[in-house]
Design an enzyme around this catalytic site. Structure first.
Site, short mmCIF file in Angstrom:
data_model
loop_
_atom_site.label_atom_id
_atom_site.label_comp_id
_atom_site.label_asym_id
_atom_site.label_seq_id
_atom_site.Cartn_x
_atom_site.Cartn_y
_atom_site.Cartn_z
N ASP A 47 19.79 6.04 -24.33
CA ASP A 47 18.37 5.99 -24.67
C ASP A 47 17.98 4.84 -25.58
OD1 ASP A 47 19.61 7.13 -26.96
OD2 ASP A 47 17.66 7.91 -27.57
N GLU A 48 18.89 3.91 -25.79
CA GLU A 48 18.61 2.83 -26.74
C GLU A 48 19.09 1.51 -26.19
OE1 GLU A 48 19.83 2.43 -31.08
OE2 GLU A 48 19.96 4.58 -30.72
N ASP B 80 13.85 2.50 -28.17
CA ASP B 80 14.54 3.75 -28.48
C ASP B 80 13.68 4.91 -27.98
OD1 ASP B 80 16.04 5.75 -29.53
OD2 ASP B 80 15.68 5.24 -31.64
MG LIG Z 1 16.43 7.87 -29.35
#
Ligand SMILES: [Mg+2]
Length: 368
Positions: free
Chosen positions: A112-113, A17
């Site tokens: 983003d993960e 993350d």
């Molecule tokens: Mg994040």
């Protein structure tokens, strides 16, 4: 999940993350703003919200999903940057490229993960911890941002682990540590338990996973319907969900090629409602764990040039699409041959589950 075996093959899952992703990319590209409170978000004068903010801004109480106007009241020096989705997508692709050096089993949840299954990876002698450390170093040196990583035997625990010491964290939950860790874990942290269900569990005397573990399956089923079985397993740290790379991130779009070119911005605007209506209808087909991350308007002009204007959004917003249309149209200001509206789709499994339970807990319980 009913009947799923509790004992599954021991796996090594990493949840990666990125830390305040959009803000991190902006700071990377303009080192002069490093150390300042930064938020990436929508127009403060048009009821925009903060999409991401850095830790300097969080110290003032600013958080994501907060109206930008409120964020500026809390932190008058806040630097608000308009999102540049294209730039974030490029960074996201570069990061996925780094993940691919370690495994093919990657499940991106958003820009983003992602979950990585490195059970069969031969890199770093198969050590998930070493792989996570390497990934963090490479993302930092090659993409210029920091990632928090959680290593655990399944997705649920890996996600808890990545959140453990953000930012720039690396936390490992070994199989033998699961029980001790779960004992004190508040029910809110259980994957998919939203505010409604958490309140219900607490009312029934269950504040931690240890307390949930004391209840039988039928008891949990009686309390939370179909989710009871899942809760029974999650409270024991059992999560058989596989990392699935079958589904790519996608977008939803509606477009129309006009027999007669649209001659002006107001001609285009006259078509917008119809397109938005169709987009809303199409969005009803989104799966439970899919959510809108951004909206866009696409135009092809009569000289065949194309342009797309895009902005972060959590829902289909006609007003925002109108603004995007205006912006895209202004780039050429000529007759329009094709007009499209669309949404970029991300995944939010926890939120989707929450919706499911809150629906299940509604008084009008219908048989399914
Ligand atoms: Mg994040």
């Amino acid at each position: 999940m009913t009947g799923a075996p509790l004992a599954t093959k021991l796996r090594k899952i990493i949840h990666c993350d990125c830390d305040c992703f959009y803000a991190a990319v902006e700071t990377r590209d303009d080192p002069a703003i490093a150390g300042r409170p930064v938020a990436v978000g929508g127009w403060p004068d048009r009821r925009g919200v903060v999409a991401t903010c850095n830790y300097e801004a969080r110290r003032f109480g600013v958080h994501s999903a907060m109206p930008t106007s409120q964020a500026l009241r809390l932190c008058p020096d806040l630097l608000v940057i308009r999102p540049n989705m294209e730039k974030y997508r490029v960074a996201s692709q570069a990061i996925l490229g780094i993940y691919r050096r370690y495994t093919d089993l990657i499940e991106p949840l958003s820009l983003d993960e992602a979950y990585l299954d490195v059970s069969d990876s031969q890199v770093a002698r198969g050590s998930a911890t070493l792989i996570a450390r390497e990934i963090k170093e490479r993302v930092h040196s090659e993409v210029g941002i920091t990632v928090s990583a959680g290593v655990a035997p399944n997705k649920f625990l890996a996600k808890i682990a990545s959140d453990w010491n953000k930012p720039d964290g690396l936390f490992v939950i070994r199989p033998e540590e699961v029980d001790a860790l779960l004992a004190q874990l508040p029910v809110e942290r259980i994957f998919g338990v939203g505010a409604v269900l958490a309140a219900k569990l607490r009312n029934a005397g269950m504040h931690t996973c240890a307390e949930v573990q004391q209840r039988s399956r039928p008891e949990l089923r009686a309390l939370c319907g179909r989710f009871g079985d899942r809760l029974y397993e999650l409270a024991r740290g059992v999560d058989p969900r596989v990392v699935s790379n079958a589904r790519e991130r996608k977008s939803l779009s509606i477009e129309e090629t006009y027999v007669e070119d649209l001659r002006s911005l107001s001609d285009c605007r006259a078509q917008l409602d119809l397109l938005v209506e169709r987009l809303v209808r199409a969005s009803a087909k989104l799966e439970g764990d899919e959510c809108i991350e951004a909206l866009f308007v696409k135009i092809r002009f009569d000289d065949w040039t194309k342009t797309t204007a895009e902005h972060i959004a959590q829902a289909i917003d006609r007003k925002l699409l109108d603004t995007l249309l205006e912006r895209a149209y202004a780039r050429a200001g000529r007759a329009v041959r094709l007009l499209g509206v669309g949404a970029r789709i991300g995944r939010n499994d926890a939120a989707a589950q929450m919706k499911l339970f809150d629906a299940e807990l509604a008084p009008s319980d219908q048989p399914t």
